[in-house]
Design a protein around this motif. Structure first.
Motif, PDB file in Angstrom:
ATOM      1  N   PHE A   1       0.826  -1.214   0.000  1.00 36.69           N
ATOM      2  CA  PHE A   1       0.000   0.000   0.000  1.00 36.69           C
ATOM      3  C   PHE A   1       0.863   1.267   0.000  1.00 36.69           C
ATOM      4  CE2 PHE A   1      -3.276  -3.002   1.445  1.00 36.69           C
ATOM      5  CZ  PHE A   1      -4.272  -2.687   0.526  1.00 36.69           C
ATOM      6  N   ILE A   2       2.040   1.203   0.606  1.00 31.35           N
ATOM      7  CA  ILE A   2       2.955   2.349   0.506  1.00 31.35           C
ATOM      8  C   ILE A   2       3.427   2.513  -0.937  1.00 31.35           C
ATOM      9  CG2 ILE A   2       5.249   3.187   1.162  1.00 31.35           C
ATOM     10  CD1 ILE A   2       4.744   1.976   3.944  1.00 31.35           C
ATOM     11  N   PHE A   3       3.684   1.385  -1.600  1.00 30.86           N
ATOM     12  CA  PHE A   3       4.051   1.396  -3.013  1.00 30.86           C
ATOM     13  C   PHE A   3       2.954   2.112  -3.824  1.00 30.86           C
ATOM     14  CE2 PHE A   3       4.007  -0.548  -7.243  1.00 30.86           C
ATOM     15  CZ  PHE A   3       5.345  -0.504  -7.624  1.00 30.86           C
ATOM     16  N   CYS A   4       1.704   1.720  -3.599  1.00 26.02           N
ATOM     17  CA  CYS A   4       0.575   2.325  -4.322  1.00 26.02           C
ATOM     18  C   CYS A   4       0.423   3.799  -3.962  1.00 26.02           C
ATOM     19  CB  CYS A   4      -0.718   1.583  -3.998  1.00 26.02           C
ATOM     20  SG  CYS A   4      -0.756  -0.130  -4.564  1.00 26.02           S
ATOM     21  N   PHE A   5       0.487   4.112  -2.694  1.00 21.82           N
ATOM     22  CA  PHE A   5       0.257   5.491  -2.237  1.00 21.82           C
ATOM     23  C   PHE A   5       1.331   6.426  -2.797  1.00 21.82           C
ATOM     24  CE2 PHE A   5       0.006   8.759   1.208  1.00 21.82           C
ATOM     25  CZ  PHE A   5      -1.310   9.137   0.956  1.00 21.82           C
ATOM     26  N   THR A   6       2.548   5.910  -2.892  1.00 17.79           N
ATOM     27  CA  THR A   6       3.634   6.720  -3.463  1.00 17.79           C
ATOM     28  C   THR A   6       3.394   6.993  -4.939  1.00 17.79           C
ATOM     29  OG1 THR A   6       5.193   5.747  -1.878  1.00 17.79           O
ATOM     30  CG2 THR A   6       6.124   6.853  -3.803  1.00 17.79           C
ATOM     31  N   LEU A   7       2.990   5.965  -5.685  1.00 17.25           N
ATOM     32  CA  LEU A   7       2.743   6.149  -7.114  1.00 17.25           C
ATOM     33  C   LEU A   7       1.535   7.056  -7.374  1.00 17.25           C
ATOM     34  CD1 LEU A   7       3.467   2.609  -8.632  1.00 17.25           C
ATOM     35  CD2 LEU A   7       4.931   4.629  -8.563  1.00 17.25           C
ATOM     36  N   ILE A   8       0.552   7.012  -6.486  1.00 12.99           N
ATOM     37  CA  ILE A   8      -0.582   7.935  -6.606  1.00 12.99           C
ATOM     38  C   ILE A   8      -0.090   9.372  -6.467  1.00 12.99           C
ATOM     39  CG2 ILE A   8      -2.678   8.758  -5.443  1.00 12.99           C
ATOM     40  CD1 ILE A   8      -3.294   5.788  -4.823  1.00 12.99           C
ATOM     41  N   GLY A   9       0.803   9.592  -5.498  1.00  9.39           N
ATOM     42  CA  GLY A   9       1.383  10.930  -5.334  1.00  9.39           C
ATOM     43  C   GLY A   9       2.167  11.369  -6.552  1.00  9.39           C
ATOM     44  N   VAL A  10       2.903  10.422  -7.166  1.00 13.53           N
ATOM     45  CA  VAL A  10       3.652  10.729  -8.394  1.00 13.53           C
ATOM     46  C   VAL A  10       2.697  11.162  -9.498  1.00 13.53           C
ATOM     47  CG1 VAL A  10       5.015   9.701 -10.259  1.00 13.53           C
ATOM     48  CG2 VAL A  10       5.610   9.251  -7.880  1.00 13.53           C
ATOM     49  N   SER A  11       1.627  10.410  -9.672  1.00 17.89           N
ATOM     50  CA  SER A  11       0.666  10.725 -10.744  1.00 17.89           C
ATOM     51  C   SER A  11      -0.004  12.064 -10.509  1.00 17.89           C
ATOM     52  CB  SER A  11      -0.388   9.613 -10.845  1.00 17.89           C
ATOM     53  OG  SER A  11       0.204   8.383 -11.185  1.00 17.89           O
ATOM     54  N   LEU A  12      -0.432  12.318  -9.287  1.00 20.42           N
ATOM     55  CA  LEU A  12      -1.136  13.570  -8.988  1.00 20.42           C
ATOM     56  C   LEU A  12      -0.212  14.775  -9.161  1.00 20.42           C
ATOM     57  CD1 LEU A  12      -3.220  12.497  -5.856  1.00 20.42           C
ATOM     58  CD2 LEU A  12      -4.095  12.966  -8.142  1.00 20.42           C
ATOM     59  N   SER A  13       0.998  14.653  -8.619  1.00 20.89           N
ATOM     60  CA  SER A  13       1.917  15.790  -8.712  1.00 20.89           C
ATOM     61  C   SER A  13       2.349  16.022 -10.156  1.00 20.89           C
ATOM     62  CB  SER A  13       3.137  15.570  -7.818  1.00 20.89           C
ATOM     63  OG  SER A  13       3.853  14.413  -8.204  1.00 20.89           O
ATOM     64  N   SER A  14       2.571  14.953 -10.915  1.00 21.10           N
ATOM     65  CA  SER A  14       2.984  15.099 -12.314  1.00 21.10           C
ATOM     66  C   SER A  14       1.866  15.727 -13.140  1.00 21.10           C
ATOM     67  CB  SER A  14       3.372  13.742 -12.902  1.00 21.10           C
ATOM     68  OG  SER A  14       4.480  13.197 -12.223  1.00 21.10           O
TER      69      SER A  14
END
Length: 1464
Positions: A610-623
């Protein structure tokens, strides 16, 4: 009726109740003052009833023949009566809830608007930046003030006018008179002008204070700007949500209120049956042109302003619908106290007499202002005369045109000639003094009544409780965001093809990633590939959001329009995009993570997943927010794309993966700390590596692959990985991260939080940008010219010269027109389209003909199928089923039919990078016969320019309305007509050629077309609002009813008697001598929004004798005797050799087409500075970044890795060109589809020209990158290496550009290509041999996909060239240190190991047994052992890249051929 009491105002925003509450309707009445309320109600009721009686006077037909020139209004029909009663009842109801009237008139005093002179407006091209730099560096420019002075001119000059509340002001003038500017300034849109001087007051509120009431004065332009994929219901419901009042009738919910208002509006404007139809635009099928115009009007009415400025809003409406629209404005002004200011082109007397005052402008000068009843007589008294049956608006507008106005006998030389003369005469008149005094009295009255008190109170009442009192908006920010989110969801969810493409790409690529990094072992071999897996997932989710940059440019003008309507804050729009991002990005990331996390073989723990997913969600949103920021801060898509590519290079370089922090140079290292992707990489690496140990039993050094017992003492062996300890064959993940990548293992949570902080920061930047930057110019157009070719604006002498040019061209018109016509007939034409599983009949058994020398008018109400019929006759339809027969000269249509026919389409689509003259010459060169001398073609172009009154615009850039740089809407229409006329077509179809033109321009166009007909050209022309004068030019008419059914086809006759007698025969009242026959027949057949008829005209037509005559004539036109009349007459002037030529699809051969298209594209590219210079700047700056990132590489082993990554990033820059090329290709492809429909040039000429025009720009960009990168990075600089590196990189860039064009040709739209692009990019990135070495790939990838990758051959050529001359000499840091057993020295101990291993071993201390191993001794060790590449394959690899380029050219040709026809 109860329903009649629900409509409280078209301003759909009342009281201060919270408009977010659907169920609570609390009304706090002041019962102590109920008597006052009742008294107020009675007074208002009497006042409204008096108005109703006044405007509903019907004298039983006794007064139907009143002189309408006296300003008396026509009586209202039953529908008008219902509408007026509806509004009156709503006003009474509002009084009961303490509604205050918003009676705000407008007073204008000495208004002067200053614009920039044309001589300062020069077309920007690639030389402009250099000229600007030279000017900046020239010290003399700082002292020469005159040279830096900007020339200006008065767009409006000392305008004085006023209009009381509840009244209507008509603004008349030719294009360029300043009508649009006046309306914009009244609506407080002043940003586009250098200065606005004078006073404008709204009621008793000055303009400076009025800015806080933005939505109370709106400007509605003539362009229809909507989201094309939304339906009518969705578009109007969205606007209603933002304007629904908080106070409604008891027990009435918001939804019910919106439904009732929606039904009222679509009934008013005849859109009841179009509720679920997409709005559409010039590229998306949807509403017809007239229906879309009514949609625009309806949306503006929903906004409910107190003062509304309508700019040519009847463009595209038939005469009946235009009159219905004007009547609704009259009723709303009377009953709701709305102040209406409108400009009309080709207004009829019926519309004119609905207004109270008229203002006539000429070149920015007021030449009349006053009551409508006195305007005509004022100009008659000056010595001008009016033709019989000419409408008053046409007469008033014609006064401003020397070619149109008629001077009474005896007044020659005494009437005012120029605009300055007319203004001077007006200011000397008695009527001017009278209106000046009336204005003073009005202002005194306003000061006494103080309407602003009630106005301000009501504006506050209309706001919701959660809306600030100082806000310009009625709805709260929360309500705006909710409504926008729902609309955004409809837009996103409605584009299911793009959504499907996006998620299919995610699915496919996720499995590819999982296969490449499948089940990584817990050995040291899995350390680097785990980092590659994390890198790939982060970059993948980042690249997936790059499509948001393109989406951000869609709808800019819609946002600007809605902002001017005060519907919502731009920041609310951005927040709604964020809210829509969340669910889609959640699904995107979890879909990707579920696949790759377990295929990668990462640590199977729920918290880590879930940390893996949450980090990638942050990447997508910020990008996503970062890429939107590039769009919101820049004016052009290409500027934003270049900026994005530049930043992306930085993000990849300073990621912490290919370039570890200890290798980063200080001048760029700071970017590592502001890179959200770096924080994502650190958090994912810590998340995965924490708590893991990696073994190195097989890779520990030294080792002997032949004899396992040689190095059996583990105490003297070490894992060849940073962070390892001698004697231990395991490496802790934490030790590896801290030693190899300098990652702090305790910062995982902080790194994740930092990503989301970046996201919030990007959101804040975007909100600032959308609130304060407007890149659309507010819809204002500003002309730019070739240097030194600009005309003088509003100059008296220039005006006289232009008048003489037009007069001369008009007089000599017939001498230059020599046309070859033909007999075109059609019989039993029907057309059906598939809609929702059924076939809808749009044309029903239509028949007719056009003969040389005849003009046929095609008329009918909006939506009757006029444009559809022209599309079918001109062979432009590519969808649906056409049945029936079309014949040209008695023969079936040949392959050259589209070429020899001209089609003036309703939508004005032009390539913006050309000037007007260049566009016309291009059409003439490619569409006129090849044996016509070029000089003659150019002369004809000049003649058309003069006839179209565009001689002074010949060197003006066409431009776009989106940017505001270019010619106006009206000028685009004239250019559309000119493009077809210069082709000298044999048959001419014109779809509303006069729509949006003033009366004189319309007259010139129709007169010019009449001359074409007289010269032998057969033509048919749809026309919506013809005046009596225009209508008399036509010979025949084809009248259509709704459903594409024929009402009448036949001669019009002298004074239209043949036509009108047909309808009189079936019970229609007689047409009077002073009546417009075009309006008469539309009224007779029930056209218009509320038109009715009791006669089934299509059935009557089928049963008439005229119908039988048409059938007989069609049969007769097939006979040889009849055909010979027209064929011989039309072809007798042609050379005998030309007559025998077989039909040709295109006028010119392929080579001519290619050269002309290539030349045109070169001009377009040269003038697109954002694209060309942007790509140069991107290459140079990115080259400097990469060069100084890998600055002065040495010969250590780690430096060899740096050389490899430098080459890999050079490849990335080349691949990023795809993002730049795709938009340009799609833009040009849309223009190509329009051009090829008229057979300008072939699909292969366009394809090859597009490929060729890019090559010099790509070569120069690649050269700039090479110069800025190669020597700064310290690569071997021998001549052969230099040349090969440059040549290979340039060839690869050329290939990538062609590949991007092939992708663009294959995809329907850019959204789909952007969605599919990650699949291509990651195939190139991951399977090139650098990220994942070939030996570690599975056989599925290694055996064929790897060898199909062009990047593999590109990098093999580059890397072998770069590494071949290197002799590796490891620094102390890069040595892998171990100790030799006691009694052995380093060389002896490592000898068995070095027999099979690359590199060398040295003794780090001559007195001890401490050893250091350097993994390579020469550069070729790396690529030979790890990659299996060979230096001798360099030129073979170059040849393979050339072959890939050739294949991409074939792909461009193939896909352009498949998609060359537009969907219509």
């Amino acid at each position: 009726m109860e329903e009649d009491k629900t409509f409280q105002s078209i301003k759909i925003s009342e009281n201060n109740n919270n408009n977010n509450n659907d169920n609570e309707n609390n009304y706090d009445y002041d019962f102590d003052s109920i008597n006052k309320i009742e008294e107020k109600f009675e007074n208002v009721s009497k006042e409204l009833e008096g108005q109703s009686i006044k405007f509903r006077e019907i004298d039983g037909g006794l007064n139907n023949n009143r002189d309408i020139e006296l300003g008396e209004r026509r009586h209202e029909n039953e529908e008008d009566f219902k509408l007026r009663q509806y509004f009156e009842d709503s006003q009474r109801q509002k009084m009961l809830i303490n509604h205050k009237p918003k009676k705000m008139g407008v007073s204008i005093k000495n208004l002067t608007v200053v614009g920039q002179g044309a001589d300062n407006s020069v077309i920007v091209d690639n030389s402009t930046p250099f000229k600007a730099l030279g000017k900046l560096l020239n010290p003399f420019n700082y002292f020469n003030k005159d040279k830096n002075k900007i020339n200006t001119f008065n767009i409006l000059n000392e305008i004085n006018a006023f209009i009381e509340d509840g009244k209507m002001l008509l603004v008349l003038g030719r294009p360029g008179a300043g009508c649009s500017t006046l309306l914009r300034v009244i609506s407080n849109q002043r940003e586009s002008y250098i200065s606005v001087n004078g006073d404008i007051t709204y009621g008793n509120i000055p303009a400076n204070d009025w800015s806080k009431y933005r939505g109370e004065t709106i400007y509605t332009g003539e362009e229809d700007i909507h989201h094309p994929t939304l339906t009518v219901r969705e578009t109007l419901d969205f606007t209603l949500k933002l304007k629904t009042p908080g106070s409604r009738l008891p027990e009435e919910s918001k939804r019910n209120f919106r439904t009732k208002i929606y039904e009222l509006l679509v009934s008013m404007f005849g859109l009841v049956n179009q509720g679920d139809t997409m709005v559409g635009n010039e590229y998306v099928r949807g509403l017809s042109g007239g229906e879309r115009k009514r949609m625009t009007i309806t949306e503006a009415m929903v906004s409910g302003s107190s003062i509304t400025c309508w700019d040519c809003s009847t463009r595209g409406l038939d005469a009946a619908s235009a009159f219905d629209y004007a009547k609704s404005l009259r009723i709303m002004s009377d009953t709701l106290d709305k102040t209406t200011i409108a400009s009309f082109y080709q207004a009829s007397d019926s519309i004119y007499n609905l207004f109270d005052k008229v203002l006539v402008l000429d070149k920015g000068r007021c030449i009349y202002f006053g009551p409508i009843s006195l305007a005509k007589q004022y100009f008659l008294n000056l010595g001008f005369d009016c033709e019989p049956r000419k409408s008053i608006p046409d007469f008033l507008t014609g006064i401003t045109n020397p070619q149109e106005r008629i001077i009474k006998s005896g007044f020659e030389g005494r009437v005012p000639e120029t605009s300055a003369d007319l203004e001077e005469e007006w200011k000397k008149s008695e009527l001017f003094q009278t209106m000046k005094q009336a204005q003073l009295e009005y202002e005194k009255q306003v000061e006494q009544q103080q309407p602003s008190i009630d106005f301000k109170e009501q504006v506050l009442n209309e706001k919701s409780r959660t809306t600030s009192k100082n806000s310009e908006y009625s709805s709260s920010f929360f309500a705006q965001t909710i409504a926008l989110t729902q609309r955004q969801l409809s837009l996103t969810w409605g584009d299911k093809f793009t959504l499907t493409s996006r998620f299919l790409t995610i699915l496919v690529l996720s499995f590819i990633f999982g296969g490449i990094y499948f089940q990584q072992p817990l050995t040291t071999d899995g350390l680097f590939t785990r980092g590659g897996a994390m890198f790939s997932s982060i970059i993948f989710n980042c690249i997936l959001t790059q499509g948001e940059l393109h989406h951000s440019f869609v709808g800019r003008r819609i946002l600007q329009k809605h902002k001017s309507y005060a519907l919502y804050r731009p920041s609310a729009y951005f927040v709604s995009q964020i809210l829509i991002d969340l669910p889609f990005i959640f699904v995107q990331v979890f879909l990707h993570s579920f696949i790759v996390y377990f295929m990668y073989g990462l640590d199977y723990r729920a918290d880590k997943f879930f940390i893996f997913c949450f980090t990638l969600i942050g990447v997508s949103l910020s990008s996503a927010s970062l890429f939107r920021g590039f769009a919101n801060f820049t004016p052009s898509l290409f500027t934003a794309q270049n900026l994005m590519n530049f930043v992306f290079i930085f993000e990849v370089n300073y990621f912490g993966y290919s370039q570890t922090p200890d290798k980063m140079h200080s001048w760029f290292k700071w970017t590592y700390y502001i890179n959200p992707l770096a924080y994502a990489f650190k958090s994912l690496m810590v998340n995965e590596f924490k708590g893991l140990e990696f073994s190195c039993f097989e890779s520990a050094i030294p080792f002997d692959p032949i004899n396992n017992t040689t190095y059996s003492d583990f105490n003297h062996r070490i894992c060849p990985i940073p962070g390892s300890v001698e004697g231990s064959l395991f490496v802790k993940g934490e030790d590896y991260l801290s030693n190899a990548l300098q990652i702090n293992n305790g910062h995982r949570s902080l790194d994740v939080v930092t990503i989301y902080l970046f996201w919030l920061f990007y959101i804040a930047l975007n909100i600032f940008a959308v609130e304060y930057f407007d890149w659309t110019s507010g819809g204002y157009t500003h002309k730019v010219y070739k240097r030194g070719k600009a005309p003088k604006l509003n100059d008296v002498e220039e005006e006289k010269n232009q008048n003489q040019i037009v007069k001369k061209a008009t007089d000599n018109m017939k001498d230059t027109l020599k046309m070859r016509g033909g007999l075109f007939s059609w019989k039993s034409i029907s057309y059906t389209v598939p809609i929702a599983g059924t076939n809808k009949l749009l044309l029903d058994d239509v028949m007719g003909w056009i003969k040389p020398g005849q003009m046929t008018a095609l008329m009918g109400s909006s939506g009757a199928g006029k444009t559809t019929l022209l599309d079918v006759l001109a062979k432009r339809k590519t969808m649906g089923t056409v049945s029936g027969e079309s014949l040209l000269n008695g023969k079936p249509l040949e392959i050259d039919f589209e070429r020899i026919t001209g089609y003036v389409e309703q939508m004005d689509v032009h390539n913006p990078g050309l000037t007007v003259r260049e566009a016309l010459r291009f059409s003439a060169k490619l569409r006129q016969e090849p044996w016509v001398p070029l000089n003659e073609k150019y002369q004809y172009v000049e003649h058309v320019l003069e006839m179209m009154e565009m001689k002074h615009l010949g060197d003006a850039l066409i431009g776009t309305l989106e940017t505001g740089v270019g010619i106006s809407v009206e000028e685009r229409k004239r250019l559309t007509i000119g493009l077809e006329l210069v082709a000298k077509p044999h048959i001419l179809y014109l779809d509303e050629p006069t729509s949006g033109l003033d009366s004189q321009s319309s007259y010139n166009i129709i007169r010019f077309i009449r001359k074409l007909a007289d010269a032998g050209m057969p033509l048919v022309c749809t026309i919506h609002q013809p005046s009596s004068v225009l209508f008399e030019h036509f010979d025949r008419i084809l009248l259509l009813a709704r459903g594409g059914k024929t009402v009448y086809f036949g001669d019009i006759g002298e004074k239209s008697k043949t036509l009108t007698s047909y309808f009189e025969r079936y019970g229609v009242r007689p047409c009077t001598d002073d009546e417009n026959p075009a309006e008469y027949i539309l009224e007779a057949t029930g056209a218009g929004i509320s038109g009715k008829t009791n006669v089934d005209w299509p059935t009557v037509w089928k049963e008439s004798s005229e119908y039988q005559d048409v059938l007989n004539e069609l049969d007769r036109l097939r006979t040889k005797q009849e055909l010979d009349k027209y064929i011989i007459e039309s072809e007798s002037e042609q050379h005998s050799g030309q007559l025998q030529a077989p039909p040709r699809e295109f006028a010119n051969g392929f080579l001519t087409q290619f050269i002309e298209v290539y030349k045109r594209l070169n001009i377009i590219y040269y003038r697109d500075v954002y694209y060309t210079m942007g790509s140069f700047a991107q290459s140079a700056i990115s080259g400097l970044v990469i060069g100084f990132t890998f600055y002065d590489l040495q010969n250590s082993s780690s430096d060899q890795q740096q050389r490899i990554f430098m080459s890999w990033e050079a490849m990335i820059l080349g691949v990023l060109l795809i993002y730049l090329v795709l938009p340009m290709f799609f833009i040009q492809k849309e223009y190509f589809k329009r051009d090829t429909a008229s057979k300008y040039y072939s699909w292969h000429a366009f394809s090859l020209a597009m490929i060729a025009v890019e090559i010099p720009y790509v070569v120069l960009s690649s050269t700039l990158f090479f110069i800025t990168t190669y020597w700064t990075s310290g690569i071997d600089s021998t001549a052969s290496s230099n040349f090969y590196y440059w040549l290979m990189h340039t060839m690869f860039s050329v290939y990538i550009v062609s590949f991007a064009q092939a992708l663009g040709a294959a995809c329907v739209n850019i959204a789909i290509s952007i969605a599919a692009l990650p699949l291509v990019l990651f195939y190139i990135f991951l399977l090139c041999g650098v990220q994942v070495p070939p030996p570690t790939m599975s056989s599925f990838y290694q055996d064929w996909l790897y060898h199909l990758n062009p990047a593999k051959y590109f990098l093999e050529g580059l890397i072998t060239t770069v590494l071949k001359p290197i002799n590796v000499l490891c620094t102390d840091v890069d040595l892998i240190k171990f100790t030799a057993p006691t009694g052995l020295n380093c060389s002896t101990y490592s000898a068995p190991f070095l027999e099979s291993a690359t590199g060398y071993v040295v003794s780090t201390n001559t007195t001890t047994n401490e050893c250091g191993y350097c993994i390579y001794s020469k550069g070729e060790d790396y690529y030979e052992t790890n990659l299996g590449w060979d230096y001798n394959h360099r030129w073979r690899n170059f040849g393979i890249i050339v072959a890939y380029w050739a294949s991409s050219i074939l792909a461009v040709l193939f896909f352009v051929y498949l998609t060359q026809k537009p969907r219509r």
